[in-house]
Design an enzyme around this catalytic site. Structure first.
Site, PDB file in Angstrom:
ATOM      1  N   HIS A  72       0.829  -1.085   0.070  1.00  0.00           N
ATOM      2  CA  HIS A  72      -0.024   0.080  -0.007  1.00  0.00           C
ATOM      3  C   HIS A  72       0.849   1.381  -0.048  1.00  0.00           C
ATOM      4  O   HIS A  72       1.722   1.367   0.789  1.00  0.00           O
ATOM      5  CB  HIS A  72      -0.727   0.063   1.223  1.00  0.00           C
ATOM      6  N   ARG A  74      -0.226   4.472  -0.858  1.00  0.00           N
ATOM      7  CA  ARG A  74      -1.017   5.564  -0.287  1.00  0.00           C
ATOM      8  C   ARG A  74      -1.304   6.747  -1.079  1.00  0.00           C
ATOM      9  O   ARG A  74      -1.657   7.593  -0.816  1.00  0.00           O
ATOM     10  CB  ARG A  74      -0.539   6.030   1.011  1.00  0.00           C
ATOM     11  N   ASN A 104      -6.539   0.644  -2.867  1.00  0.00           N
ATOM     12  CA  ASN A 104      -7.274   1.394  -1.997  1.00  0.00           C
ATOM     13  C   ASN A 104      -6.890   2.511  -1.662  1.00  0.00           C
ATOM     14  O   ASN A 104      -6.571   2.820  -0.226  1.00  0.00           O
ATOM     15  CB  ASN A 104      -7.723   0.314  -0.803  1.00  0.00           C
ATOM     16  N   ASP A 162      -9.155  -4.880  -2.242  1.00  0.00           N
ATOM     17  CA  ASP A 162      -8.363  -4.986  -1.070  1.00  0.00           C
ATOM     18  C   ASP A 162      -8.382  -3.759  -0.076  1.00  0.00           C
ATOM     19  O   ASP A 162      -8.401  -2.754  -0.331  1.00  0.00           O
ATOM     20  CB  ASP A 162      -6.778  -5.309  -1.383  1.00  0.00           C
ATOM     21  N   ASN A 288      -5.059  -6.248   9.710  1.00  0.00           N
ATOM     22  CA  ASN A 288      -6.318  -7.090   9.273  1.00  0.00           C
ATOM     23  C   ASN A 288      -5.779  -7.817   8.290  1.00  0.00           C
ATOM     24  O   ASN A 288      -5.418  -7.344   7.123  1.00  0.00           O
ATOM     25  CB  ASN A 288      -7.164  -6.264   8.978  1.00  0.00           C
ATOM     26  N   ASP A 315       2.232  -6.932   2.802  1.00  0.00           N
ATOM     27  CA  ASP A 315       1.186  -6.086   2.981  1.00  0.00           C
ATOM     28  C   ASP A 315       1.492  -4.769   3.873  1.00  0.00           C
ATOM     29  O   ASP A 315       0.937  -4.349   4.519  1.00  0.00           O
ATOM     30  CB  ASP A 315       0.101  -6.977   3.738  1.00  0.00           C
ATOM     31  N   HIS A 319       1.384   3.969   8.124  1.00  0.00           N
ATOM     32  CA  HIS A 319       0.304   4.965   8.724  1.00  0.00           C
ATOM     33  C   HIS A 319       1.356   5.727   9.793  1.00  0.00           C
ATOM     34  O   HIS A 319       2.432   5.646  10.081  1.00  0.00           O
ATOM     35  CB  HIS A 319      -0.430   4.144   9.967  1.00  0.00           C
TER      36      HIS A 319
HETATM   37 ZN   LIG Z   1      -6.368  -6.882   2.678  1.00  0.00          ZN
END
Ligand SMILES: [Zn+2]
Length: 436
Positions: A72, A74, A104, A162, A288, A315, A319
């Site tokens: 990710h 961002r 996402n 996702d 998660n 993953d 943050h």
């Molecule tokens: Zn996921």
């Protein structure tokens, strides 16, 4: 590794390294010969070519550049957490030469313009090959489908919502059928939210003890079961993201035995840490799917060792500090992973005897590239010179200010890991070099 070059020449050798490829670590030292961005030759012993500048790789392992199927970055929307540029830098520092980004972002990656934007941003950053996935549904809202064909033409390598599951089995079924025609996988974030509810950690002893709402294994198990059956009916390729339960490992084992086109990934945190880590209420252990029980951790590790699970994906979910300073139940899910993955793999899988280094490298490079049909992941003559040099015995302490990522929400802060990247090359160009 010592070298005095200011710039890496277009033709050079790396000598005295142990080559790690095709699931095996070479017993004898060898060399790699790079010319104009490609691997010109490689082998054991000393190279016969003369007069070519050489890097002495004594003590290092040379492996294909690592490939991460799940990150990710961002961008767009949350550049304060990570951008394509900072994420690419973190990837290179972790030994990665290719990453697959999740859609996402804000807005979601759900059209060709966004796919092209990400690929361009990756090229600008230059450190790592960026392979975007597109959202299955517009805005990842679970209603209707995006334009799969156009996005594949623009460079999308798969589809997923996702971050969120696809609640509708009908939509998932259609997505599998369309993706199959286009020759790309559907990646499932398997979670039945009607079971998981507002859970913020694994439902078990520690959630009860800490007074936190739990996320039952069944929320993941039943969702994977549904998607496996839909993939069976469609004859399509389903890729299961971030497997965390022993039940899912078993479902995938059975599906593979039946010859279904199911592939799966597991994260470093799910094969190394269990739910007891949440006991101090630190949001650095909130992800998660959640950290589960020792039985699950062992099943995931064994699944990777025996090939039930194909690969390791981080993953990587950055943050900001302020967000992660929220109370456990209020904090966002997710931890970073790109810069610690290789060390966690060596420390928790290789040095514990679960698998050998050859298998680990295969899980982090060759196999993920193959199952998503990506370039890279090959240390062989003629291939693009994407490779990593690392010291498999080097100990290092994970500290917050040591990261290239814009965020430092790592579950391994303060831990000592074994195995560290010395340098990363993408297409024969140096993308990362450790200071010492
Ligand atoms: Zn996921």
């Amino acid at each position: 590794m010592e070298w005095s070059w200011q710039r890496i020449p277009s033709e050079f050798l790396v000598t005295d390294v142990k080559l790690c490829r095709q699931g095996k670590l070479g017993k004898r030292k060898g060399f790699l010969h790079i010319r104009k961005g490609r691997i010109e030759g490689l082998g054991v012993g000393a190279p016969t070519a003369e007069g070519i500048p050489a890097l002495d790789g004594d003590g290092l392992v040379c492996a294909p550049g690592l490939v991460d199927l799940h990150v990710h970055f961002r961008e767009p929307g949350h550049e304060e957490k990570e951008t394509v540029a900072t994420g690419s830098r973190a990837a290179a520092a972790g030994g990665y030469t290719s990453v697959v980004t999740m859609p996402n972002t804000d807005p979601a990656i759900d059209n060709t313009g966004m796919i092209r934007y990400l690929i361009d941003r990756g090229k600008e950053a230059g450190r790592c090959r960026i392979h975007p996935t597109g959202a299955i549904s517009p805005g990842r809202e679970g209603q209707g489908m995006t334009e799969f064909g156009d996005m594949v033409s623009a460079g999308a390598v798969g589809f997923t919502d996702d971050g969120s599951p696809v609640a509708s089995g009908g939509l998932m079924s259609n997505a599998l059928k369309y993706a199959d025609v286009l020759g790309v996988p559907i990646i499932t974030h398997a979670e039945d939210r009607s079971i998981v509810g507002k859970g913020c950690m694994h439902a078990g002893y520690w959630s009860a003890r800490l007074g936190m709402a739990g996320m039952a294994r069944a929320g993941e198990d039943t969702a994977v079961f549904r998607d496996v059956e839909l993939a069976r009916a469609a004859g399509a390729h389903l890729h299961v993201a971030h497997v965390s339960t022993k039940g899912v490992v078993e479902i995938i084992r059975r599906a593979k035995n039946e010859g279904l086109r199911i592939t799966a990934e597991a994260t470093p945190h799910h094969f190394s840490l269990d739910h007891s880590r949440c006991r101090g209420y630190s949001p650095l252990f909130k992800m998660n799917p959640p950290l589960r029980e020792p039985d699950d951790v062992n099943a995931v590790a064994e699944g990777l060792a025996d090939g039930t699970l194909d690969c390791i994906a981080t993953d990587h979910a950055p943050h900001t500090v302020t967000e992660k300073e929220h109370q456990f139940d209020q904090a966002p899910f997710g931890v970073t992973g790109l810069e610690t993955a290789l060390g966690v793999g060596i420390t928790y899988l290789v040095n514990t005897g679960v698998m050998d280094l050859g298998r680990l490298v295969q899980c982090m490079s060759e196999t993920p590239a193959r199952i998503f049909n990506l370039p890279g992941g090959r240390l062989e003559e003629g291939a693009e010179a994407d490779f990593v040099l690392f010291d498999p015995t080097r100990k290092w302490k994970v500290v917050a200010d040591g990261f290239q990522s814009r965020s430092d929400n790592s579950a391994y802060l303060g831990e000592t890991l074994i195995g560290r990247v010395a340098a990363t090359f993408r297409g024969g160009r140096l993308t990362w070099r450790a200071e010492s």
